[in-house]
Design a protein around this motif. Structure first.
Motif, PDB file in Angstrom:
ATOM      1  N   MET A   1      -2.047  16.737  63.043  1.00 16.83           N
ATOM      2  CA  MET A   1      -0.734  16.399  63.548  1.00 16.83           C
ATOM      3  C   MET A   1      -0.673  16.733  65.035  1.00 16.83           C
ATOM      4  SD  MET A   1       3.003  17.700  62.247  1.00 16.83           S
ATOM      5  CE  MET A   1       3.145  19.232  63.121  1.00 16.83           C
ATOM      6  N   ALA A   2      -0.052  15.857  65.782  1.00 16.73           N
ATOM      7  CA  ALA A   2       0.095  16.071  67.219  1.00 16.73           C
ATOM      8  C   ALA A   2       1.197  17.100  67.484  1.00 16.73           C
ATOM      9  CB  ALA A   2       0.450  14.759  67.905  1.00 16.73           C
ATOM     10  N   THR A   3       1.026  17.848  68.540  1.00 15.33           N
ATOM     11  CA  THR A   3       2.059  18.820  68.912  1.00 15.33           C
ATOM     12  C   THR A   3       2.513  18.554  70.330  1.00 15.33           C
ATOM     13  OG1 THR A   3       0.397  20.390  69.653  1.00 15.33           O
ATOM     14  CG2 THR A   3       1.165  20.622  67.396  1.00 15.33           C
ATOM     15  N   ILE A   4       3.804  18.584  70.495  1.00 12.62           N
ATOM     16  CA  ILE A   4       4.399  18.421  71.811  1.00 12.62           C
ATOM     17  C   ILE A   4       5.402  19.555  71.985  1.00 12.62           C
ATOM     18  CG2 ILE A   4       5.916  17.016  73.244  1.00 12.62           C
ATOM     19  CD1 ILE A   4       4.690  14.561  72.010  1.00 12.62           C
ATOM     20  N   THR A   5       5.345  20.217  73.120  1.00 10.87           N
ATOM     21  CA  THR A   5       6.264  21.316  73.386  1.00 10.87           C
ATOM     22  C   THR A   5       7.540  20.753  73.995  1.00 10.87           C
ATOM     23  OG1 THR A   5       4.395  22.773  73.797  1.00 10.87           O
ATOM     24  CG2 THR A   5       6.529  23.486  74.608  1.00 10.87           C
ATOM     25  N   PHE A   6       8.640  21.080  73.371  1.00  7.92           N
ATOM     26  CA  PHE A   6       9.938  20.657  73.882  1.00  7.92           C
ATOM     27  C   PHE A   6      10.746  21.909  74.183  1.00  7.92           C
ATOM     28  CE2 PHE A   6      14.428  19.490  73.030  1.00  7.92           C
ATOM     29  CZ  PHE A   6      14.599  18.644  74.106  1.00  7.92           C
ATOM     30  N   ASP A   7      11.098  22.110  75.428  1.00  7.37           N
ATOM     31  CA  ASP A   7      11.825  23.296  75.861  1.00  7.37           C
ATOM     32  C   ASP A   7      13.321  23.055  75.690  1.00  7.37           C
ATOM     33  OD1 ASP A   7      12.899  25.491  77.110  1.00  7.37           O
ATOM     34  OD2 ASP A   7      11.559  25.397  78.853  1.00  7.37           O
ATOM     35  N   THR A   8      13.857  23.557  74.569  1.00  8.45           N
ATOM     36  CA  THR A   8      15.278  23.338  74.290  1.00  8.45           C
ATOM     37  C   THR A   8      16.176  24.059  75.294  1.00  8.45           C
ATOM     38  OG1 THR A   8      15.235  25.171  72.704  1.00  8.45           O
ATOM     39  CG2 THR A   8      14.966  22.948  71.815  1.00  8.45           C
ATOM     40  N   LEU A   9      15.747  25.237  75.755  1.00  9.97           N
ATOM     41  CA  LEU A   9      16.554  25.983  76.720  1.00  9.97           C
ATOM     42  C   LEU A   9      16.655  25.219  78.047  1.00  9.97           C
ATOM     43  CD1 LEU A   9      18.152  28.494  77.485  1.00  9.97           C
ATOM     44  CD2 LEU A   9      15.984  29.578  78.148  1.00  9.97           C
ATOM     45  N   LYS A  10      15.531  24.699  78.514  1.00  8.30           N
ATOM     46  CA  LYS A  10      15.527  23.950  79.770  1.00  8.30           C
ATOM     47  C   LYS A  10      16.390  22.692  79.643  1.00  8.30           C
ATOM     48  CE  LYS A  10      12.334  21.804  83.053  1.00  8.30           C
ATOM     49  NZ  LYS A  10      10.919  21.518  83.350  1.00  8.30           N
ATOM     50  N   PHE A  11      16.273  22.013  78.513  1.00  4.64           N
ATOM     51  CA  PHE A  11      17.061  20.803  78.286  1.00  4.64           C
ATOM     52  C   PHE A  11      18.553  21.145  78.238  1.00  4.64           C
ATOM     53  CE2 PHE A  11      18.912  17.588  75.382  1.00  4.64           C
ATOM     54  CZ  PHE A  11      18.623  16.444  76.108  1.00  4.64           C
ATOM     55  N   SER A  12      18.883  22.201  77.502  1.00  2.22           N
ATOM     56  CA  SER A  12      20.273  22.630  77.395  1.00  2.22           C
ATOM     57  C   SER A  12      20.835  23.009  78.765  1.00  2.22           C
ATOM     58  CB  SER A  12      20.363  23.819  76.436  1.00  2.22           C
ATOM     59  OG  SER A  12      21.668  24.309  76.383  1.00  2.22           O
ATOM     60  N   ASN A  13      20.057  23.743  79.547  1.00  2.00           N
ATOM     61  CA  ASN A  13      20.512  24.143  80.890  1.00  2.00           C
ATOM     62  C   ASN A  13      20.710  22.931  81.795  1.00  2.00           C
ATOM     63  OD1 ASN A  13      20.613  26.848  80.269  1.00  2.00           O
ATOM     64  ND2 ASN A  13      18.541  27.266  81.017  1.00  2.00           N
ATOM     65  N   LEU A  40       7.206  13.361  64.918  1.00  2.00           N
ATOM     66  CA  LEU A  40       5.817  13.688  65.225  1.00  2.00           C
ATOM     67  C   LEU A  40       4.994  13.924  63.971  1.00  2.00           C
ATOM     68  CD1 LEU A  40       6.168  15.927  68.384  1.00  2.00           C
ATOM     69  CD2 LEU A  40       5.317  13.596  68.248  1.00  2.00           C
ATOM     70  N   GLU A  41       5.653  14.228  62.847  1.00  2.00           N
ATOM     71  CA  GLU A  41       4.926  14.418  61.595  1.00  2.00           C
ATOM     72  C   GLU A  41       4.233  13.128  61.164  1.00  2.00           C
ATOM     73  OE1 GLU A  41       7.639  15.987  58.733  1.00  2.00           O
ATOM     74  OE2 GLU A  41       7.788  17.927  59.739  1.00  2.00           O
ATOM     75  N   GLU A  42       4.786  11.973  61.557  1.00  2.00           N
ATOM     76  CA  GLU A  42       4.234  10.691  61.164  1.00  2.00           C
ATOM     77  C   GLU A  42       3.379  10.058  62.257  1.00  2.00           C
ATOM     78  OE1 GLU A  42       7.391   8.207  59.791  1.00  2.00           O
ATOM     79  OE2 GLU A  42       8.217   9.774  58.514  1.00  2.00           O
ATOM     80  N   LEU A  43       3.186  10.750  63.346  1.00  2.00           N
ATOM     81  CA  LEU A  43       2.415  10.207  64.458  1.00  2.00           C
ATOM     82  C   LEU A  43       0.931  10.158  64.103  1.00  2.00           C
ATOM     83  CD1 LEU A  43       2.710   9.316  67.434  1.00  2.00           C
ATOM     84  CD2 LEU A  43       2.150  11.647  68.070  1.00  2.00           C
ATOM     85  N   VAL A  44       0.302   9.034  64.353  1.00  2.00           N
ATOM     86  CA  VAL A  44      -1.119   8.867  64.075  1.00  2.00           C
ATOM     87  C   VAL A  44      -1.917   9.408  65.261  1.00  2.00           C
ATOM     88  CG1 VAL A  44      -2.935   7.168  63.670  1.00  2.00           C
ATOM     89  CG2 VAL A  44      -0.679   6.837  62.670  1.00  2.00           C
ATOM     90  N   LEU A  49      -7.403   7.827  63.218  1.00  2.00           N
ATOM     91  CA  LEU A  49      -7.965   6.493  63.388  1.00  2.00           C
ATOM     92  C   LEU A  49      -9.479   6.495  63.182  1.00  2.00           C
ATOM     93  CD1 LEU A  49      -5.940   5.213  66.465  1.00  2.00           C
ATOM     94  CD2 LEU A  49      -5.636   4.604  64.063  1.00  2.00           C
ATOM     95  N   HIS A  50     -10.168   7.519  63.686  1.00  2.00           N
ATOM     96  CA  HIS A  50     -11.614   7.608  63.493  1.00  2.00           C
ATOM     97  C   HIS A  50     -11.963   7.750  62.011  1.00  2.00           C
ATOM     98  CE1 HIS A  50     -13.034   7.545  67.578  1.00  2.00           C
ATOM     99  NE2 HIS A  50     -12.143   8.453  67.935  1.00  2.00           N
ATOM    100  N   HIS A  51     -11.172   8.536  61.301  1.00  2.00           N
ATOM    101  CA  HIS A  51     -11.405   8.732  59.867  1.00  2.00           C
ATOM    102  C   HIS A  51     -11.214   7.410  59.114  1.00  2.00           C
ATOM    103  CE1 HIS A  51     -11.526  10.676  55.989  1.00  2.00           C
ATOM    104  NE2 HIS A  51     -10.360  10.153  55.686  1.00  2.00           N
ATOM    105  N   GLU A  52     -10.138   6.701  59.422  1.00  2.54           N
ATOM    106  CA  GLU A  52      -9.876   5.414  58.769  1.00  2.54           C
ATOM    107  C   GLU A  52     -10.974   4.407  59.095  1.00  2.54           C
ATOM    108  OE1 GLU A  52      -7.535   4.390  56.541  1.00  2.54           O
ATOM    109  OE2 GLU A  52      -7.036   6.504  56.437  1.00  2.54           O
ATOM    110  N   LEU A  53     -11.436   4.400  60.338  1.00  6.19           N
ATOM    111  CA  LEU A  53     -12.501   3.487  60.738  1.00  6.19           C
ATOM    112  C   LEU A  53     -13.781   3.773  59.966  1.00  6.19           C
ATOM    113  CD1 LEU A  53     -13.445   1.203  62.570  1.00  6.19           C
ATOM    114  CD2 LEU A  53     -13.958   2.924  64.310  1.00  6.19           C
ATOM    115  N   GLU A  54     -14.108   5.039  59.785  1.00  6.29           N
ATOM    116  CA  GLU A  54     -15.305   5.407  59.020  1.00  6.29           C
ATOM    117  C   GLU A  54     -15.178   4.966  57.566  1.00  6.29           C
ATOM    118  OE1 GLU A  54     -18.946   6.326  58.081  1.00  6.29           O
ATOM    119  OE2 GLU A  54     -18.170   6.383  60.126  1.00  6.29           O
TER     120      GLU A  54
END
Length: 89
Positions: A1-13, A40-44, A49-54
């Motif tokens: 699963m991909a991870t992206i950091t989202f700074d809620t404090l910065k966004f809120s400020n 992001l839970e459903e992000l490929v 993709l490499h696994h599916e290709l194999e």
């Protein structure tokens, strides 16, 4: 699963600095963080993709082997039929 950091404090400020009420800014930041997490839970990923290709390559090899066996069988039958016709004529 991909991870992206989202700074809620910065966004809120940032929202507060733009004039949004503090309670609303914090609620929007939390809601957006939740939406990002769910999506992001459903992000490929590239690994997915490499696994599916194999898997597809493996399936193609199996199909190719079955086709070669069937074609060989058909050739044996055809040669047998031609040999039989040659003997009869």
């Amino acid at each position: 699963m991909a991870t992206i950091t989202f700074d809620t404090l910065k966004f809120s400020n940032r929202l507060k600095a733009a004039g949004v009420a503090p309670a609303q800014a914090e609620a929007e930041a939390e809601a957006l963080a939740e939406v990002l997490e769910v999506n992001l839970e459903e992000l490929v990923t590239k690994d997915d993709l490499h696994h599916e290709l194999e898997l597809l390559r493996r399936e193609m090899r199996e199909i190719e082997q079955r086709m070669v066996i069937k074609l060989g069988g058909l050739m044996v039958v055809a040669v047998g039929a031609v040999a039989t016709l040659v003997k009869l004529l």
